[in-house]
Design a protein around this motif. Structure first.
Motif, PDB file in Angstrom:
ATOM      1  N   GLU A   1      -2.290  11.968  53.319  1.00  0.00           N
ATOM      2  CA  GLU A   1      -0.977  11.554  53.447  1.00  0.00           C
ATOM      3  C   GLU A   1       0.208  11.952  52.336  1.00  0.00           C
ATOM      4  N   LYS A   2       1.372  11.650  52.466  1.00  0.00           N
ATOM      5  CA  LYS A   2       2.201  12.311  51.493  1.00  0.00           C
ATOM      6  C   LYS A   2       2.382  11.317  50.173  1.00  0.00           C
ATOM      7  N   ALA A   3       1.861  10.326  50.317  1.00  0.00           N
ATOM      8  CA  ALA A   3       1.725   9.363  48.778  1.00  0.00           C
ATOM      9  C   ALA A   3       3.120   9.419  48.151  1.00  0.00           C
ATOM     10  N   GLY A   4       4.009   9.367  48.818  1.00  0.00           N
ATOM     11  CA  GLY A   4       5.389   8.994  48.181  1.00  0.00           C
ATOM     12  C   GLY A   4       6.059  10.096  47.965  1.00  0.00           C
ATOM     13  N   TYR A   5       5.600  11.363  47.970  1.00  0.00           N
ATOM     14  CA  TYR A   5       6.265  12.508  47.814  1.00  0.00           C
ATOM     15  C   TYR A   5       6.969  13.023  49.032  1.00  0.00           C
ATOM     16  N   GLU A   6       8.022  13.631  48.975  1.00  0.00           N
ATOM     17  CA  GLU A   6       9.217  13.990  49.936  1.00  0.00           C
ATOM     18  C   GLU A   6       8.409  14.925  51.054  1.00  0.00           C
ATOM     19  N   HIS A   7       7.416  15.980  50.384  1.00  0.00           N
ATOM     20  CA  HIS A   7       6.725  16.787  51.169  1.00  0.00           C
ATOM     21  C   HIS A   7       5.240  16.784  50.629  1.00  0.00           C
ATOM     22  N   PHE A   8       4.690  17.547  51.573  1.00  0.00           N
ATOM     23  CA  PHE A   8       3.399  17.682  51.374  1.00  0.00           C
ATOM     24  C   PHE A   8       3.168  18.676  50.118  1.00  0.00           C
ATOM     25  N   MET A   9       4.154  19.846  50.309  1.00  0.00           N
ATOM     26  CA  MET A   9       4.082  20.962  49.469  1.00  0.00           C
ATOM     27  C   MET A   9       4.332  20.543  47.935  1.00  0.00           C
ATOM     28  N   LEU A  10       5.090  19.590  47.904  1.00  0.00           N
ATOM     29  CA  LEU A  10       5.507  19.082  46.334  1.00  0.00           C
ATOM     30  C   LEU A  10       4.153  18.029  46.035  1.00  0.00           C
TER      31      LEU A  10
ATOM     32  N   GLY B   1      -9.482  19.937  48.158  1.00  0.00           N
ATOM     33  CA  GLY B   1      -9.133  18.764  48.922  1.00  0.00           C
ATOM     34  C   GLY B   1      -8.352  19.160  50.002  1.00  0.00           C
ATOM     35  N   PRO B   2      -8.004  18.455  50.931  1.00  0.00           N
ATOM     36  CA  PRO B   2      -7.233  18.655  52.298  1.00  0.00           C
ATOM     37  C   PRO B   2      -5.899  19.523  51.920  1.00  0.00           C
ATOM     38  N   GLU B   3      -5.525  20.419  52.396  1.00  0.00           N
ATOM     39  CA  GLU B   3      -4.182  21.184  52.054  1.00  0.00           C
ATOM     40  C   GLU B   3      -3.465  21.108  53.312  1.00  0.00           C
ATOM     41  N   ILE B   4      -2.302  20.222  53.352  1.00  0.00           N
ATOM     42  CA  ILE B   4      -1.586  20.123  54.620  1.00  0.00           C
ATOM     43  C   ILE B   4      -0.334  21.086  54.767  1.00  0.00           C
ATOM     44  N   ALA B   5       0.501  21.114  53.711  1.00  0.00           N
ATOM     45  CA  ALA B   5       1.648  22.165  54.103  1.00  0.00           C
ATOM     46  C   ALA B   5       0.913  23.668  54.283  1.00  0.00           C
ATOM     47  N   VAL B   6       1.873  24.089  55.092  1.00  0.00           N
ATOM     48  CA  VAL B   6       1.601  25.480  55.588  1.00  0.00           C
ATOM     49  C   VAL B   6       1.575  26.327  54.316  1.00  0.00           C
ATOM     50  N   ALA B   7       2.500  26.410  53.663  1.00  0.00           N
ATOM     51  CA  ALA B   7       2.443  27.143  52.261  1.00  0.00           C
ATOM     52  C   ALA B   7       1.400  26.716  51.397  1.00  0.00           C
ATOM     53  N   THR B   8       0.521  27.555  50.995  1.00  0.00           N
ATOM     54  CA  THR B   8      -0.679  27.345  50.249  1.00  0.00           C
ATOM     55  C   THR B   8      -0.178  27.059  48.677  1.00  0.00           C
ATOM     56  N   THR B   9      -0.557  26.220  47.821  1.00  0.00           N
ATOM     57  CA  THR B   9      -0.445  26.029  46.590  1.00  0.00           C
ATOM     58  C   THR B   9      -1.587  25.601  45.903  1.00  0.00           C
ATOM     59  N   LYS B  10      -1.950  24.722  46.178  1.00  0.00           N
ATOM     60  CA  LYS B  10      -3.284  24.155  45.283  1.00  0.00           C
ATOM     61  C   LYS B  10      -4.588  24.967  45.769  1.00  0.00           C
TER      62      LYS B  10
ATOM     63  N   CYS C   1      15.574  23.748  54.878  1.00  0.00           N
ATOM     64  CA  CYS C   1      14.300  24.237  55.704  1.00  0.00           C
ATOM     65  C   CYS C   1      13.245  23.126  55.897  1.00  0.00           C
ATOM     66  N   ASP C   2      12.728  23.201  56.789  1.00  0.00           N
ATOM     67  CA  ASP C   2      11.404  22.416  57.137  1.00  0.00           C
ATOM     68  C   ASP C   2      10.234  22.987  56.236  1.00  0.00           C
ATOM     69  N   VAL C   3      10.160  22.156  54.988  1.00  0.00           N
ATOM     70  CA  VAL C   3       9.303  22.952  53.748  1.00  0.00           C
ATOM     71  C   VAL C   3       7.630  23.048  54.137  1.00  0.00           C
ATOM     72  N   ASP C   4       7.370  21.884  54.776  1.00  0.00           N
ATOM     73  CA  ASP C   4       5.825  21.660  55.178  1.00  0.00           C
ATOM     74  C   ASP C   4       5.637  22.691  56.500  1.00  0.00           C
ATOM     75  N   LYS C   5       6.459  22.868  57.237  1.00  0.00           N
ATOM     76  CA  LYS C   5       6.296  23.399  58.548  1.00  0.00           C
ATOM     77  C   LYS C   5       7.115  24.545  58.906  1.00  0.00           C
ATOM     78  N   PRO C   6       7.061  25.757  58.028  1.00  0.00           N
ATOM     79  CA  PRO C   6       8.006  26.818  58.262  1.00  0.00           C
ATOM     80  C   PRO C   6       7.855  27.343  59.668  1.00  0.00           C
ATOM     81  N   ARG C   7       9.136  27.686  60.426  1.00  0.00           N
ATOM     82  CA  ARG C   7       9.035  28.190  61.601  1.00  0.00           C
ATOM     83  C   ARG C   7       8.088  29.278  61.646  1.00  0.00           C
ATOM     84  N   ASN C   8       7.570  29.514  62.991  1.00  0.00           N
ATOM     85  CA  ASN C   8       6.897  30.369  63.248  1.00  0.00           C
ATOM     86  C   ASN C   8       5.368  30.483  62.829  1.00  0.00           C
TER      87      ASN C   8
END
Ligand code: F6R
Length: 608
Positions: A245-254, A393-402, A593-600
């Protein structure tokens, strides 16, 4: 890629399906749908676009009564995103409903056969073939029809299936596409990934290829393709729902950018004991390590970028040749794999179709495969000879970071282990590197503290058309990732270049004001990269530099400098990538842009 959820039990299915689909949104999709047996017939709803449209259409599921249902988010492969092509798909009488993840490769041939037998198709999808094929073989026994259909289908599939004649049963099957099953208090569930059912159960069964599950009267029964019952044990998922879950962050990526210190620590900690590197899961003695004379590192996207870094680290520390390959290339290029070769595949999801195929190719040819994987129990984790888990742990944002950051540290540890076994480093060097590794989480935190400055800088570039990332050696590998992060979430064209290669063509693209991000962390290459920076600056580029603390020389050429703390030269990627992630995030945010779910894009690319 597509997401599947299914439920059978005592509760109304549709809200549970919607809830599960919500949790699978991160996988990427362009339409969604559900089918629910209401006691008389199978009712369904489908909608192109976001899940909220399906929610509105069904009044949050209230309009679809019934306790048996399947749901789906579709990422279009065959046929455009549309209501008609959205899943579920049906046989003509609408008595069999199917949701599908994967690709039926021989669907055209099967469709021709079925059309010849009078079947009428309404969609352009390969999935509709499955519904009609099941109908073709169905003579009252769903298992029989499923097994016969499986014998005919080629390609990859995870299927959730309802037969109206058997309203007390939910069927599912997988081949080369992930699928899990779980038993909750009030019913049983299937899904393509753990977050979808974690709210209801922590004990999860991972289906293997060509396994079938039938859920009935609160029981889960597994079968092989010959309809023989099979025993399976559940894996208990240790992480919490809140981790997804997002735990208060605006996006999963952040949120995931901020989770990097912990993820890196969690990946390092179990493998550094009493000042020593212990990688038990490697399953190799020092002698076996010494017998390896070549390593292939194979992966896709960002995972591949970590492999490019690892090549420098392995070769530098362990003096062993490393070839890096994109999995989609490796699998078809007939690589030279002989005794003494080790294949390392790197994957967050553990389900990437090309990486999995590379693994299988190598295994078939007798080569040992080590998987560096994040998702426990995933296909790559199961099929590799040995698995080194990254504990992101689970990575939800499409763009990987952690996950990217944990892959890097896993690779550093491996390279150090190989270097130790091969005697190419001294104990003192290992000790110094371990100290530096242990400092990384804190240093990443320090960099995260400066995010506002980068946000202000990023805001100036929301309208950029082209951005270039340059670097040499490991800095080139960092540039590859910086460039991918930016383009995938902000849709700004960007390219990464080995700094010395600019003059061979790319420099002609530099115009007045073009942003060039130079990564300059390799001391022995400072001068070389700085001269490349000057070359583009004199042609009008605006220079952002990411460099080590103290390298003030870079200010001669750079217009804006981000300093990273001092670390071992092989570990700089772990720090330099942080400002690049933050920069990309804020550029994308600034552009709306839809940061967590980029188009395509999809989180887990389970088709070729
Ligand atoms: C980019 C990104 C992708 C993945 C690639 C491989 O941010 O996430 O490039 O790295 O699709 O995925 P995995 O690691 O799941 O095999």
């Amino acid at each position: 890629m597509c997401g599947i959820v299914g439920y059978i039990g005592a509760k109304q299915a549709a809200p549970i399906l919607l809830d599960g689909l919500d949790k699978l949104e991160y996988r990427g999709y362009d339409s969604a749908g559900m089918a629910v047996y209401d006691g008389k017939k199978i009712q369904f709803a489908k909608a192109r676009g976001r899940l909220k449209i399906l929610r509105e259409l069904t009044h949050d599921g209230a309009k679809l009564p019934g306790c048996l249902g399947i749901g789906h988010t579709r990422w279009a492969t065959h046929g455009v995103p549309s209501n008609t092509n959205a899943h579920p798909h049906f046989n003509e009488a609408e008595t069999i409903a199917v949701v599908h993840n994967g690709i039926i490769e021989n669907y055209a041939r099967l469709k021709k056969m079925l059309v010849g037998k009078g079947y009428r198709f309404v969609s352009e999808t390969d999935t509709e073939v499955v519904a009609h094929l099941l109908d073709y073989y169905y003579e009252g026994d769903p298992m029989d029809a499923i097994c016969k259909a499986m014998q005919r289908m080629e390609g990859s599939y995870a299927l959730g299936i309802i037969f109206m004649d058997h309203p007390g049963r939910l069927y599912a099957v997988r081949k080369d596409s992930p699928l899990i099953a779980g038993k909750a208090e009030d019913g049983c569930l299937i899904a393509s990934d753990v977050p979808a059912i974690l709210k209801y159960t922590r004990d999860v069964y991972f289906l293997q290829n060509e396994e079938i599950v039938c859920m009935e009267a609160g029981q889960i029964n597994f079968f092989n393709i010959d309809k023989d019952p099979i025993e399976k044990t559940a894996t208990t998922i240790e992480w919490d729902v809140s981790a997804a879950e997002k735990a208060g962050y605006e996006h999963f990526m952040l949120k995931e950018i901020y989770e990097q210190p912990k993820a890196v620590l969690d990946t390092l900690n179990p493998r550094i004991r009493n000042g020593k590197i212990e990688i038990e899961e490697l399953g190799m003695t020092d002698e076996e390590i010494r017998a390896i004379h070549k390593i292939y590192m194979v992966a896709c996207g960002s995972a591949y970028h970590t492999a490019v870094t690892a090549k420098y680290v392995f070769e530098g520390l362990a003096r062993i040749p490393v070839e890096t390959d994109l999995a989609s290339e490796f699998r078809y290029r007939d690589p030279i794999l002989d005794e003494g070769t080790l294949l390392i595949v790197v994957s967050q999801s553990g389900e990437t179709a090309d990486t999995l195929a590379a693994l299988r190719e190598a295994k078939q040819r007798g080569v040992r495969v080590l998987g560096i994987v994040n998702v426990v129990g995933s296909s790559i984790a199961r099929e590799a000879d040995n698995v080194m888990y990254t504990w992101a742990g689970p990575e939800i944002a499409v763009a990987t970071t952690k996950a990217y950051s944990t892959q890097l540290v896993a690779e550093y540890l491996l390279a150090m282990k190989f270097a130790e076994a091969r005697g190419t480093v001294t104990q003192q060097e290992i000790d110094d590197m371990l100290l530096d590794l242990r400092r990384l989480p804190q240093q990443i935190e320090l960099l995260l503290d400066h995010k506002e400055k980068l946000q202000r800088f990023a805001n100036r570039y929301v309208a950029a058309r082209d951005v270039f990332f340059i670097g040499r050696g490991i800095d080139y590998a960092i540039s590859l990732e910086g460039s991918l992060k930016l383009k995938e979430i902000s849709y700004i064209h960007s390219e990464a270049y080995a700094a010395g290669e600019l003059k061979h063509g790319t420099i002609s693209l530099i115009e007045e004001g073009t942003l060039v991000a130079a990564v300059v962390t390799q001391k022995d290459l400072y001068k070389k990269t700085i001269s490349n920076m000057v070359e583009v600056k004199t042609r009008g580029a605006f220079l952002l530099a990411v460099t080590n603390e103290g390298n003030t020389e870079v200010e001669k050429a750079a217009d804006y400098v981000v300093y990273i703390p001092e670390t071992n030269k092989y570990f700089t990627n772990s720090l330099a990538v942080i400002p690049l992630q933050i920069f990309s995030y804020y550029v994308a945010l600034g552009k709306g842009c839809d940061v967590d779910k980029p188009r395509n894009l999809a989180k887990s690319v389970t088709v070729e």
